[in-house]
Scaffold this active site. Structure first.
Site, mmCIF file in Angstrom:
data_model
loop_
_atom_site.group_PDB
_atom_site.id
_atom_site.type_symbol
_atom_site.label_atom_id
_atom_site.label_comp_id
_atom_site.label_asym_id
_atom_site.label_seq_id
_atom_site.Cartn_x
_atom_site.Cartn_y
_atom_site.Cartn_z
ATOM 1 N N MET A 183 0.905 -1.219 -0.017
ATOM 2 C CA MET A 183 0.140 -0.027 0.275
ATOM 3 C C MET A 183 0.944 1.300 -0.080
ATOM 4 S SD MET A 183 -3.057 -0.960 2.365
ATOM 5 C CE MET A 183 -2.010 -1.865 3.624
ATOM 6 N N ALA A 201 0.411 -5.265 -11.787
ATOM 7 C CA ALA A 201 -0.816 -5.356 -11.565
ATOM 8 C C ALA A 201 -1.290 -3.754 -11.706
ATOM 9 C CB ALA A 201 -1.585 -5.865 -10.432
ATOM 10 N N HIS A 202 -2.741 -3.796 -11.787
ATOM 11 C CA HIS A 202 -3.604 -2.390 -11.727
ATOM 12 C C HIS A 202 -3.270 -1.330 -12.865
ATOM 13 C CE1 HIS A 202 -3.362 -3.376 -7.019
ATOM 14 N NE2 HIS A 202 -4.291 -4.312 -8.162
ATOM 15 N N TYR A 248 -0.250 -0.512 -13.951
ATOM 16 C CA TYR A 248 1.119 0.312 -14.519
ATOM 17 C C TYR A 248 1.891 -0.336 -15.286
ATOM 18 C CZ TYR A 248 -0.665 2.536 -10.207
ATOM 19 O OH TYR A 248 -1.444 3.323 -9.197
HETATM 20 C C1 LIG Z 1 -3.789 3.215 0.329
HETATM 21 C C2 LIG Z 1 -3.649 2.058 -0.652
HETATM 22 C C3 LIG Z 1 -2.421 2.178 -1.224
HETATM 23 C C4 LIG Z 1 -2.351 1.130 -2.284
HETATM 24 N N1 LIG Z 1 -1.369 1.074 -3.022
HETATM 25 C C5 LIG Z 1 -0.733 -0.033 -3.640
HETATM 26 C C6 LIG Z 1 0.300 -0.357 -4.081
HETATM 27 O O1 LIG Z 1 1.384 0.501 -3.874
HETATM 28 N N2 LIG Z 1 0.673 -1.354 -4.877
HETATM 29 C C7 LIG Z 1 -0.212 -2.132 -4.990
HETATM 30 O O2 LIG Z 1 -0.089 -3.367 -5.758
HETATM 31 N N3 LIG Z 1 -1.529 -2.256 -4.517
HETATM 32 C C8 LIG Z 1 -1.914 -1.114 -3.758
HETATM 33 N N4 LIG Z 1 -3.039 -0.854 -3.042
HETATM 34 C C9 LIG Z 1 -3.834 -2.050 -3.255
HETATM 35 C C10 LIG Z 1 -3.764 -2.958 -2.156
HETATM 36 O O3 LIG Z 1 -2.714 -3.499 -2.196
HETATM 37 C C11 LIG Z 1 -5.037 -4.049 -2.060
HETATM 38 O O4 LIG Z 1 -4.997 -4.850 -2.942
HETATM 39 C C12 LIG Z 1 -6.269 -3.271 -1.665
HETATM 40 O O5 LIG Z 1 -6.273 -2.395 -0.705
HETATM 41 C C13 LIG Z 1 -7.471 -4.361 -1.487
HETATM 42 O O6 LIG Z 1 -7.203 -4.964 -0.097
HETATM 43 P P1 LIG Z 1 -8.210 -4.441 1.040
HETATM 44 O O7 LIG Z 1 -9.547 -4.578 0.719
HETATM 45 O O8 LIG Z 1 -7.914 -5.551 2.255
HETATM 46 O O9 LIG Z 1 -7.945 -3.074 1.285
HETATM 47 C C14 LIG Z 1 -3.303 0.007 -2.571
HETATM 48 C C15 LIG Z 1 -4.420 0.260 -1.617
HETATM 49 C C16 LIG Z 1 -4.734 1.298 -0.483
HETATM 50 C C17 LIG Z 1 -5.959 1.219 0.085
#
Ligand SMILES: Cc1cc2nc3c(=O)[nH]c(=O)nc-3n(C[C@H](O)[C@H](O)[C@H](O)COP(=O)(O)O)c2cc1C
Length: 365
Positions: free
Chosen positions: A26, A170-171, A173
């Site tokens: 995160m 992922a996502h 990027y």
């Molecule tokens: C504040 C925040 C920052 C995140 N940054 C990233 C990141 O840097 N890399 C990534 O792969 N996912 C990132 N995510 C996604 C999380 O890894 C995760 O997949 C997502 O929060 C779902 O999990 P949760 O429902 O338990 O929060 C981020 C999520 C949050 C809430």
């Protein structure tokens, strides 16, 4: 429900974990000038002390000028930056934790800080979305340099003492932009009409990382169907297409597939309950990590939009772990608001779990 499926140990190559709980990567943007400072070390050490099995760091930029889109996201290159990460891993180990950095390149995705943008951006075809041109395609030498930057960062992670690395594929990027046909329209060997052909960039990164870290160091690869640019995007519409995406990555050396969903209980394909991580495990035989709204009532994109989430039952998760649908489960927001989430769940202290709302993102505690 008994929680032992969540609290059984897990071993794979360089990873020996006391339980199945993974802190999801995160981005927090509390690393001034790109250096993960003492507060960042405190933050991760607290989650290690709270019995998280494996911590995956926030995305941290590899050595390309355009790898990050925010000034206070941490870099994973440079002497001061790596010394700061050394402090983080030492603190996490001292607290009994295990950790992998998430190696990141943001590709064409812009940040939110006015006046701060990497130029020129790196991306396969200069596209943020189909038809939305934001730059020029990477040259062959840009690609080679980026692959080498990921490999160097992975080698540095191992030298600093980290237990594994995660590659952020992922996502929407950079690595994912190569997978996705909307953003990869290249005519050379890094493009192609099929998903299998578009795995080449990721596969070459994984091979280069493997050559750098050796056979026994675990390489985790994070993947998603959804993109930050399009939450409904799907690249693999059938198990066969999913297999054509994952098997080249495993052949290249990916050990653990981290399958990102917003809600872990959603089936990946009709006709089966299996989620993304479940299918990835079934099709490749590799260990997988699932993720998405564990222990919370709403998903993280809605949370960014201002919706609060309250603690929710994890029985459905425990059932899937019992069935060995996947091996590990990543927990995101619940660990932002509560470093002791894992310990509380292990002790059955469910009534002490906390809600999440986005104001929690304003501080690093
Ligand atoms: C504040 C925040 C920052 C995140 N940054 C990233 C990141 O840097 N890399 C990534 O792969 N996912 C990132 N995510 C996604 C999380 O890894 C995760 O997949 C997502 O929060 C779902 O999990 P949760 O429902 O338990 O929060 C981020 C999520 C949050 C809430």
């Amino acid at each position: 429900m008994p929680t032992q499926a969540l609290f059984s140990p897990f071993e794979y190559k360089s990873l020996t974990l006391k339980n199945r709980i993974v802190m999801a990567p995160m981005t927090r943007m509390f690393s001034p000038g790109g250096v993960a400072n003492e507060a960042v070390a405190d933050y991760y050490a607290l989650r290690a002390a709270g019995d998280v099995g494996l911590i995956i760091s926030e995305g941290t930029g590899v050595a390309r000028a355009a790898s990050l889109n925010e000034p206070n996201a941490p870099r994973f290159h440079g002497a001061a930056e790596l010394a700061a990460w050394k402090q983080v891993i030492d603190r996490v180990h001292a607290a009994g934790g295990v950790m992998a950095p998430q190696l990141w390149h943001v590709g064409a995705v812009p940040g939110q800080t006015a006046g701060w943008a990497p130029t020129p951006i790196d991306s396969p075809s200069g596209l943020l979305l189909a038809g939305k041109k934001v730059g020029e395609p990477m040259s062959e030498s840009d690609i080679a340099d980026t692959i080498a930057a990921f490999a160097r960062a992975a080698g540095d992670a191992k030298r600093l003492g980290f237990d594994a690395v995660e590659l952020h594929g992922a996502h929407g990027y950079l690595i994912d932009e190569f997978f996705w046909d909307a953003t990869n329209t290249r005519q050379d060997r890094f493009g192609g009409a099929t998903l299998r052909e578009r795995t080449r960039f990721a596969a070459e990164i994984i091979q280069a990382v493997r050559a750098e870290v050796g056979a026994d160091f675990a390489i985790i690869v994070r993947l998603s169907q959804w993109k930050g640019q399009d939450f409904t995007a799907r690249m693999a519409h059938t198990p066969h297409e999913l297999e054509s995406w994952l098997s080249p990555l495993v052949a290249a050396g990916a050990d653990i597939l981290h399958c990102s969903q917003r809600r872990f209980w959603e089936p990946e394909f009709s006709g089966s309950e299996l989620n993304f991580a479940g299918w990835a495990k079934k099709l490749t035989g590799q260990p997988t990590i699932s993720v998405g709204s564990v222990g919370l009532s709403g998903d993280f994109i809605s949370a960014f939009g201002g919706e609060s989430s309250t603690p929710a039952s994890i029985d459905g998760l425990l059932e899937r772990l019992e069935r060995k649908e996947f091996d590990l489960i990543a927990v995101g927001r619940a660990l932002i608001v509560d470093p002791d989430w894992a310990r509380k769940v292990g002790a059955g202290r469910f009534d002490e779990l906390k809600p999440f709302d986005r104001t929690a993102l304003g501080t690093l505690v």
